[in-house]
Design a protein around this motif. Structure first.
Motif, PDB file in Angstrom:
ATOM      1  N   LEU A  24      -2.770  10.089  11.690  1.00  0.00           N
ATOM      2  CA  LEU A  24      -2.658   8.945  12.589  1.00  0.00           C
ATOM      3  C   LEU A  24      -1.291   8.869  13.252  1.00  0.00           C
ATOM      4  O   LEU A  24      -1.180   8.776  14.467  1.00  0.00           O
ATOM      5  CB  LEU A  24      -2.949   7.648  11.821  1.00  0.00           C
ATOM      6  N   GLY A  25      -0.232   8.911  12.438  1.00  0.00           N
ATOM      7  CA  GLY A  25       1.107   8.845  13.006  1.00  0.00           C
ATOM      8  C   GLY A  25       1.420  10.040  13.887  1.00  0.00           C
ATOM      9  O   GLY A  25       2.043   9.907  14.942  1.00  0.00           O
ATOM     10  N   THR A  45       4.192   2.701  15.974  1.00  0.00           N
ATOM     11  CA  THR A  45       3.321   3.575  15.193  1.00  0.00           C
ATOM     12  C   THR A  45       3.387   3.217  13.713  1.00  0.00           C
ATOM     13  O   THR A  45       2.367   3.232  13.018  1.00  0.00           O
ATOM     14  CB  THR A  45       3.728   5.049  15.384  1.00  0.00           C
ATOM     15  N   ALA A  46       4.578   2.880  13.252  1.00  0.00           N
ATOM     16  CA  ALA A  46       4.739   2.501  11.845  1.00  0.00           C
ATOM     17  C   ALA A  46       3.931   1.251  11.513  1.00  0.00           C
ATOM     18  O   ALA A  46       3.347   1.143  10.430  1.00  0.00           O
ATOM     19  CB  ALA A  46       6.218   2.271  11.537  1.00  0.00           C
ATOM     20  N   ILE A  47       3.892   0.289  12.439  1.00  0.00           N
ATOM     21  CA  ILE A  47       3.134  -0.948  12.212  1.00  0.00           C
ATOM     22  C   ILE A  47       1.648  -0.642  12.092  1.00  0.00           C
ATOM     23  O   ILE A  47       0.974  -1.080  11.147  1.00  0.00           O
ATOM     24  CB  ILE A  47       3.380  -1.953  13.353  1.00  0.00           C
ATOM     25  N   VAL A  48       1.121   0.116  13.049  1.00  0.00           N
ATOM     26  CA  VAL A  48      -0.300   0.482  13.012  1.00  0.00           C
ATOM     27  C   VAL A  48      -0.597   1.292  11.763  1.00  0.00           C
ATOM     28  O   VAL A  48      -1.616   1.089  11.085  1.00  0.00           O
ATOM     29  CB  VAL A  48      -0.694   1.284  14.281  1.00  0.00           C
ATOM     30  N   VAL A 189       6.283   0.399   4.464  1.00  0.00           N
ATOM     31  CA  VAL A 189       6.949  -0.881   4.197  1.00  0.00           C
ATOM     32  C   VAL A 189       8.462  -0.713   4.267  1.00  0.00           C
ATOM     33  O   VAL A 189       9.173  -1.558   4.842  1.00  0.00           O
ATOM     34  CB  VAL A 189       6.534  -1.432   2.819  1.00  0.00           C
ATOM     35  N   SER A 190       8.974   0.374   3.713  1.00  0.00           N
ATOM     36  CA  SER A 190      10.413   0.619   3.703  1.00  0.00           C
ATOM     37  C   SER A 190      10.973   0.761   5.109  1.00  0.00           C
ATOM     38  O   SER A 190      11.968   0.122   5.471  1.00  0.00           O
ATOM     39  CB  SER A 190      10.721   1.884   2.893  1.00  0.00           C
ATOM     40  N   THR A 215      -4.616  -0.971  16.298  1.00  0.00           N
ATOM     41  CA  THR A 215      -4.843  -1.288  14.886  1.00  0.00           C
ATOM     42  C   THR A 215      -6.331  -1.433  14.596  1.00  0.00           C
ATOM     43  O   THR A 215      -6.844  -0.910  13.599  1.00  0.00           O
ATOM     44  CB  THR A 215      -4.112  -2.588  14.507  1.00  0.00           C
ATOM     45  N   ALA A 216      -7.036  -2.152  15.459  1.00  0.00           N
ATOM     46  CA  ALA A 216      -8.474  -2.370  15.268  1.00  0.00           C
ATOM     47  C   ALA A 216      -9.236  -1.047  15.293  1.00  0.00           C
ATOM     48  O   ALA A 216     -10.113  -0.799  14.452  1.00  0.00           O
ATOM     49  CB  ALA A 216      -9.011  -3.308  16.342  1.00  0.00           C
TER      50      ALA A 216
END
Length: 257
Positions: A24-25, A45-48, A189-190, A215-216
């Motif tokens: 994904l990333g 990208t980190a959030i998704v 998270v980090s 995200t969806a």
């Protein structure tokens, strides 16, 4: 068109994650980078990636191997902070070189060079047969966690290294997938904790509609990957991804993107 591209990439990338342990990333960050500065693209990208991994955690999390999670995941958390911090420092550096091409100005920056090199390096794990089969002894799990966490915090492309180390942990397929998801959540998270200040400062500059849509679609891809796609080979897809990453990395490195 940009929403369609992001949606398709998020859907496919999320589905493929169930096979390779990464995807994904690797796929989504270059697409976000077409619409946002490279550091913001990495943060988005980190959030998704995190939200999608949390969703996958509800699907397969119970099968994770806790011992492996701790040996690999704890060093990954610590070094993810270091990687994200390094990203922030590199972003603030002045351009290395600026040039004109067809009356348009391009900048070669340290952060773009670093990300470009990382993209090429990780694409080799998709293209070179020996690297596809690369494995490490389980005693190196803490080192693998540190290495994976640092690159995860810096560029988000830690999945290939994580897979190379975890594949020798003598886990079942289900435990391998679940353990990778838990560790990926730790790393996400980090690094988001470090990115948070910059993301909040941008405020209205971010396209929250695109972020929500990505995200969806990633959720849908994860669901499909878990239910229907477990037996499909990803060899051809890995080759395509590897080639595209190299092309993007070269364009990024010379400042075109």
């Amino acid at each position: 068109m940009d929403y369609i591209i992001v949606s398709i990439v998020a859907l496919l990338g999320s589905g493929l994650t169930f096979f390779s342990g990464f995807g994904l990333g690797t796929l989504l960050m270059p697409v976000f980078a077409l619409f946002f500065p490279i550091d913001i693209a990495i943060a988005l990208t980190a959030i998704v990636h995190l939200l999608n991994n949390l969703f996958k955690l509800t699907l397969v999390g119970k099968k994770a191997n806790i011992k492996t999670v701790l040996r690999f995941g704890l060093p990954a958390i610590l070094f993810a902070f270091l990687g994200a911090y390094t990203l922030g420092k590199l972003t603030n550096l002045e351009p290395v070189f600026t040039y004109q091409f067809f009356d348009k100005s391009y900048q070669i920056t340290v952060i773009k060079i670093c990300i470009s090199v990382l993209l090429i390096f990780f694409s080799l794990f998709d293209l070179i047969p020996k690297l596809k089969r690369l494995e490490f002894d389980t005693k190196y799990l803490p080192f693998g966690g540190a290495l994976s966490g640092f690159f995860g915090g810096m560029s988000g492309h830690q999945g290939a290294l994580r897979t190379a180390f975890l594949i020798r942990a003598q886990l079942s397929k289900e435990a391998f997938i679940a353990t990778g998801v838990v560790i990926a959540c730790f790393i996400d998270v980090s690094r988001i904790a470090v990115y948070a200040k910059d993301i909040l400062e941008l405020g209205n500059q971010l396209n929250y509609t695109m972020l929500g849509l990505a995200t969806a679609m990633a959720f849908i891809g994860a669901y499909i990957g878990n239910k229907f796609l477990k037996k499909i080979t990803i060899n051809t897809i890995q080759i395509v991804v590897g080639v595209l990453l190299i092309v993007f990395a070269l364009l990024l490195g010379i400042g075109v993107l």
